[in-house]
Scaffold this active site. Structure first.
Site, PDB file in Angstrom:
ATOM      1  N   LYS A  76      -6.719  -4.744  -3.065  1.00 13.26           N
ATOM      2  CA  LYS A  76      -7.418  -5.479  -1.962  1.00 13.26           C
ATOM      3  C   LYS A  76      -8.730  -4.412  -1.475  1.00 13.26           C
ATOM      4  O   LYS A  76      -8.621  -3.347  -1.547  1.00 13.26           O
ATOM      5  CB  LYS A  76      -6.643  -5.702  -1.054  1.00 13.26           C
ATOM      6  N   ASP A 132       0.819  -1.238   0.087  1.00 18.73           N
ATOM      7  CA  ASP A 132       0.019  -0.153  -0.113  1.00 18.73           C
ATOM      8  C   ASP A 132       1.012   1.258  -0.124  1.00 18.73           C
ATOM      9  O   ASP A 132       0.772   2.275   0.736  1.00 18.73           O
ATOM     10  CB  ASP A 132      -1.033  -0.107   1.187  1.00 18.73           C
ATOM     11  N   HIS A 143     -11.056   0.635  -2.839  1.00 20.14           N
ATOM     12  CA  HIS A 143     -12.120   0.624  -2.249  1.00 20.14           C
ATOM     13  C   HIS A 143     -13.126   1.240  -3.198  1.00 20.14           C
ATOM     14  O   HIS A 143     -12.947   2.383  -3.897  1.00 20.14           O
ATOM     15  CB  HIS A 143     -12.105   1.416  -0.797  1.00 20.14           C
ATOM     16  N   CYS A 174      -1.928  -2.530   7.335  1.00 18.82           N
ATOM     17  CA  CYS A 174      -1.845  -3.728   6.275  1.00 18.82           C
ATOM     18  C   CYS A 174      -0.611  -4.325   6.204  1.00 18.82           C
ATOM     19  O   CYS A 174      -0.351  -5.241   5.830  1.00 18.82           O
ATOM     20  CB  CYS A 174      -2.163  -2.814   5.033  1.00 18.82           C
TER      21      CYS A 174
HETATM   22 ZN    ZN Z   1      -8.448   0.864   3.298  1.00 23.57          ZN
END
Ligand code: ZN
Length: 216
Positions: A118, A4, A45, A163
Site C-alpha cells: 500500500k 505493517d 513507498h 495503519c
Molecule cells: Zn508510510
C-alpha cells in the site's frame, strides 16, 4: 490480518520501543490457529513519496504539510511527514523475519497468504490496507476477502493509531466485524494506544477488542 509488521516499524526508521512486544503474540496466532486466509499488509513507498519529510524542503520528521490533489484543487489536506521508511528492496520494508518465515511455511500449504502493498502512489499516503487516505484508489483487499467469504477480520500489527486504526475503520465501513487483538498491536505509548482503542470502540458492536489469549 497482519498490518505493517515491517522492520522499519520495529527496529528501523520509525521504530518504537513497544513494537517488539507484539511479536510473540503474532507468532502464537500464526502457530496455533488455522486461518482460512492470512493477509499481510506492507507500507511500500517510492522514494519521492509525499509522506517523506526529505521531499518537503524545510520540513522535519513529524511536521505537518498541506497538500492538494488535482481533482480537488481548492481543498487542502494535512499530511504528517516522516523519516524515509518502507522503500521497496530495503531491509526496512521487509516483513519481520519471524513473521515472514511463518508466512512462507503457511503459504499454499495450511492456508492462503495474501500480501497487500500500500501507499505506492507517490502523491497520497495510505494508512488503511483497503484504500489510500483520500479513497482515490482501493487495494485488492476487499475483493480478496469477499472472494473467500470472509466476514470477520482479526486485526494485529503496527502502529495502532495509524495503519491499524485506518484498516479497522475501513473494515467497519465495508461491513466486516472487526476484532482487534489488543496485545498484538502497539504504538508509541500506552496513552495513544488506549485512546485509539476507545475511539474505535465508538464504532459500537462492529469493533470487538480482545487479548490474544482469548483467541486460543
Ligand atoms: Zn508510510
Amino acid at each position: 490480518m497482519l498490518i505493517d509488521i515491517q522492520n522499519d516499524f520495529i527496529t528501523g526508521s520509525l521504530n518504537n520501543t513497544r513494537a517488539p512486544s507484539i511479536l510473540p503474540k503474532v507468532y502464537q496466532l500464526l502457530d496455533k490457529h488455522e486461518w482460512p486466509l492470512v493477509v499481510a499488509s506492507q507500507d511500500w513507498h517510492p522514494e519521492d513519496h509525499v509522506s517523506f519529510a526529505v521531499n518537503h524542503p524545510g520540513k522535519a520528521a513529524f511536521d505537518s504539510v498541506n497538500i492538494t490533489f488535482a481533482d480537488t484543487p481548492t481543498k487542502t489536506e494535512t499530511q504528517i511527514v516522516y523519516p524515509e521508511h518502507c522503500v521497496p528492496e530495503t531491509f526496512g520494508a521487509e516483513i519481520e523475519k519471524g513473521v515472514q518465515t511463518r508466512l512462507h511455511n503457511l503459504e499454499g500449504y495450511r492456508t492462503l497468504v495474501n500480501y497487500i502493498k500500500k501507499a505506492q502512489d507517490h502523491s497520497v499516503d495510505s494508512y488503511s490496507a483497503f484504500a489510500d487516505n483520500q479513497y482515490h484508489r482501493f487495494t485488492t483487499l476487499n475483493k480478496e476477502l469477499t472472494l473467500h467469504g470472509i466476514e470477520t477480520l482479526i486485526v494485529t500489527g503496527l502502529i495502532t493509531d495509524a495503519c491499524v486504526r485506518g484498516t479497522c475503520i475501513d473494515g467497519i465501513k465495508l461491513g466486516y466485524e472487526v476484532v482487534l487483538v489488543q496485545d498484538a498491536t502497539e504504538t508509541t505509548s500506552e496513552e495513544v494506544k488506549q485512546s485509539t482503542i476507545a475511539e474505535l470502540k465508538g464504532w459500537g458492536k462492529f469493533l470487538v477488542p480482545v487479548l490474544s489469549r482469548d483467541t486460543s
